[in-house]
Scaffold this motif. Sequence first.
Motif, PDB file in Angstrom:
ATOM      1  N   ILE A  50       0.946  -1.148  -0.018  1.00  0.00           N
ATOM      2  CA  ILE A  50      -0.011   0.060   0.096  1.00  0.00           C
ATOM      3  C   ILE A  50       0.845   0.969   0.048  1.00  0.00           C
ATOM      4  O   ILE A  50       2.054   1.246   0.362  1.00  0.00           O
ATOM      5  CB  ILE A  50      -1.081  -0.176   1.259  1.00  0.00           C
ATOM      6  CG1 ILE A  50      -1.993   1.025   1.169  1.00  0.00           C
ATOM      7  CG2 ILE A  50      -0.171   0.248   2.516  1.00  0.00           C
ATOM      8  CD1 ILE A  50      -3.009   1.038   2.085  1.00  0.00           C
ATOM      9  N   PRO A  79      -2.798  -0.343  -3.828  1.00  0.00           N
ATOM     10  CA  PRO A  79      -3.885   0.389  -3.336  1.00  0.00           C
ATOM     11  C   PRO A  79      -3.075   1.822  -2.819  1.00  0.00           C
ATOM     12  O   PRO A  79      -1.824   1.884  -2.168  1.00  0.00           O
ATOM     13  CB  PRO A  79      -4.186  -0.113  -2.095  1.00  0.00           C
ATOM     14  CG  PRO A  79      -3.667  -1.561  -2.302  1.00  0.00           C
ATOM     15  CD  PRO A  79      -2.647  -1.521  -3.086  1.00  0.00           C
ATOM     16  N   ILE A  81      -3.694   5.662  -0.669  1.00  0.00           N
ATOM     17  CA  ILE A  81      -4.261   6.525   0.082  1.00  0.00           C
ATOM     18  C   ILE A  81      -3.730   7.812   0.206  1.00  0.00           C
ATOM     19  O   ILE A  81      -2.444   7.974   0.387  1.00  0.00           O
ATOM     20  CB  ILE A  81      -4.232   5.959   1.651  1.00  0.00           C
ATOM     21  CG1 ILE A  81      -5.068   4.750   1.692  1.00  0.00           C
ATOM     22  CG2 ILE A  81      -5.045   6.964   2.458  1.00  0.00           C
ATOM     23  CD1 ILE A  81      -5.177   4.021   3.083  1.00  0.00           C
ATOM     24  N   LYS A 101      -7.724   4.980  -3.271  1.00  0.00           N
ATOM     25  CA  LYS A 101      -8.720   4.160  -2.670  1.00  0.00           C
ATOM     26  C   LYS A 101      -9.391   5.020  -1.601  1.00  0.00           C
ATOM     27  O   LYS A 101     -10.604   5.020  -1.639  1.00  0.00           O
ATOM     28  CB  LYS A 101      -7.854   3.277  -1.615  1.00  0.00           C
ATOM     29  CG  LYS A 101      -7.171   1.863  -2.533  1.00  0.00           C
ATOM     30  CD  LYS A 101      -8.416   1.056  -2.915  1.00  0.00           C
ATOM     31  CE  LYS A 101      -8.192   0.033  -3.721  1.00  0.00           C
ATOM     32  NZ  LYS A 101      -9.156  -0.789  -4.345  1.00  0.00           N
ATOM     33  N   GLU A 102      -8.731   5.959  -0.959  1.00  0.00           N
ATOM     34  CA  GLU A 102      -9.661   7.079  -0.137  1.00  0.00           C
ATOM     35  C   GLU A 102      -8.487   8.070   0.332  1.00  0.00           C
ATOM     36  O   GLU A 102      -7.438   8.100  -0.033  1.00  0.00           O
ATOM     37  CB  GLU A 102     -10.142   6.603   1.143  1.00  0.00           C
ATOM     38  CG  GLU A 102      -9.313   6.022   2.283  1.00  0.00           C
ATOM     39  CD  GLU A 102     -10.049   5.680   3.392  1.00  0.00           C
ATOM     40  OE1 GLU A 102     -10.087   4.266   3.513  1.00  0.00           O
ATOM     41  OE2 GLU A 102     -10.773   6.437   3.953  1.00  0.00           O
ATOM     42  N   HIS A 120      -7.839  -1.476   3.961  1.00  0.00           N
ATOM     43  CA  HIS A 120      -7.301  -1.620   2.391  1.00  0.00           C
ATOM     44  C   HIS A 120      -6.348  -2.820   2.329  1.00  0.00           C
ATOM     45  O   HIS A 120      -6.348  -3.400   1.192  1.00  0.00           O
ATOM     46  CB  HIS A 120      -6.752  -0.236   1.754  1.00  0.00           C
ATOM     47  CG  HIS A 120      -7.810   0.714   2.058  1.00  0.00           C
ATOM     48  ND1 HIS A 120      -8.999   0.633   1.053  1.00  0.00           N
ATOM     49  CD2 HIS A 120      -8.160   2.006   2.457  1.00  0.00           C
ATOM     50  CE1 HIS A 120      -9.937   1.625   1.154  1.00  0.00           C
ATOM     51  NE2 HIS A 120      -9.166   2.497   2.062  1.00  0.00           N
ATOM     52  N   GLN A 124      -7.176  -6.038   0.062  1.00  0.00           N
ATOM     53  CA  GLN A 124      -6.370  -6.624  -0.878  1.00  0.00           C
ATOM     54  C   GLN A 124      -6.287  -8.016  -0.880  1.00  0.00           C
ATOM     55  O   GLN A 124      -6.269  -8.853  -1.620  1.00  0.00           O
ATOM     56  CB  GLN A 124      -5.249  -5.921  -0.952  1.00  0.00           C
ATOM     57  CG  GLN A 124      -4.213  -6.218  -2.074  1.00  0.00           C
ATOM     58  CD  GLN A 124      -2.869  -5.538  -1.691  1.00  0.00           C
ATOM     59  OE1 GLN A 124      -2.312  -5.305  -0.639  1.00  0.00           O
ATOM     60  NE2 GLN A 124      -2.138  -5.426  -2.959  1.00  0.00           N
TER      61      GLN A 124
END
Lengths: 129, 425
Positions: A50, A79, A81, A101-102, A120, A124
């Motif tokens: 991530i 991912p 963020i 993702k956010e 997240h 995944q």
Amino acid sequence: MTKNVLVIEDEVHLQKLISFILEKEGHKVTAASNGSDGLKLLAGGYVPDIVLLDILMPGMDGLTVLKNIRADQVNKNVPVILLTALAQENVVLQGIKLGVKEYIRKPFLPKELAARVAKHLGLQMKESA
Amino acid sequence: MALDQESFSAVGTALGYQSLACYLVSGNSATVVLSTKERKTSRKSATKQPNNSGRRKSTTTAKTGQNGSKGWPEVVGLNFNHYITELIPSGSVLPIGWVDSRYFGPAKTSWPKGSQIYFPEQELQHAKIFFVGISPKKRSFTKMALDGSMDAVSRRVSQWIDSGTLRHFVNEDAFHEHLRQLNLDLQLLLDHEMRNPLTVVHGYANMLIEGGISHREAMPMYDALCDATLRALKAIDKLSLTMSTEFDRNSHMTETLPVDIGSLATRVYTDIIAELKIPEGLDVKVVSSTDRIYVRGIKHLLHRAIYEVMSNAVLHSWAKHIVIKPGATEGHAFLDIIDDGKGIPPASHHLVFQRFYQDPFSQKEKIGTRGLGLGLYLSRHIIEEHGGQLLLVPHDATHGTTFRFIWPLAIADSEDSSLTFKRTA
């Protein structure tokens, strides 16, 4: 299970805070102080589970870094963020289009950050099972 | 050589301006230089004739000077703060009056557009060009008089162009876009420079409250809390000073004293050593002057202005050597801060004094030291309020930077505490 987290954030104290929070959760954190160094890490073979990415950084901004990540064949689906102090609608929309993702708005509670990262990473893990 | 209307028009044309309606953008202020007009001997006998656009324009007859040449060109400018929302078209008559009664007369508090400005005859004998500052918000005036020879004007305007101070807004849209961008820049920097440190404070404080942190883990957190808090306070401090100098230009300029710039430069460097982490291997030399060199001003503001430039050189220039050199020449005092660092790309020269501008490469490998991008802007603003200039001097070498402060020389024992800077020669 230890996950690799890449943090791209130019504010050194924030880097350390985020690293401390996520290392407490058992993750392995690698930090880069600007977008260029972050992309170099990825190009050098580092594969994060991530990415936490600041938007406003000197030199290359976060959205440009994100575009480069999405163009990278190895890491294009990692991912991401976005850490943001900005609430501008255009930045949010651009990020969504690039598959963010956010967003986590600064300031954030440490538990909030840890929970969102875990969520997240869990998402995944579910997809790869 | 005396300056006459034709000569000044030629200067404007040579510099690429079709008319003299241009803006000198210096930090947060814009000075409109309007067209020249000859001054009339008697205010009462001034007549008004419509110009081609239908606007009324004053015409004045020439005044014969002592040497028999035709009278003074009346080159005037209006200095607006960045909140101006309307352009003054070329050829407009100017607001009448003045705030500084020592020079012109009783202050006026409202300046409707379209009224006429006027300068007393005796003042025009001492200075050939006036830039009159107006703040639409506070209706206050500042005044800066320049040496009037055509060569000096050309040099000064060329310097302004080279340093990016002079910009020509060709239309109102460009000017408004400029204002819009300034506001955006402020928003971005506030978000970054205030919110980031406060996020650190918030995060660590929360973790300490939650508990489960060992003493060993907590110690660096306490350091981070102090650093972050201090950084946020410094950001507030800088922004506050910027805003106060913008809106309250004259309030801190009422008490000026002679200041020895050599001693002040040494003091600034001492403070920098005490407060900042000096890069290893950096050699800094403060050149001593044989004579004391005085300028008139507010010492703590001058200290601030020099501190910003000097600390930039120390922290961000990647220099091995820095020379700080005070001096005096031709009625002016100067202070050079010269480094042999990486230099500033010519393409950025016109940007460095802008608010919130930051060299995108200056923070490489120096994480966590990003500033507000207000230091140089603030320094220049302070120096201009003192009747001086802060310039980025082009280098012949491919690297290195010289920032030059220039002020009128002051007489150390002068009892006059006004803003007038008396030349020693």
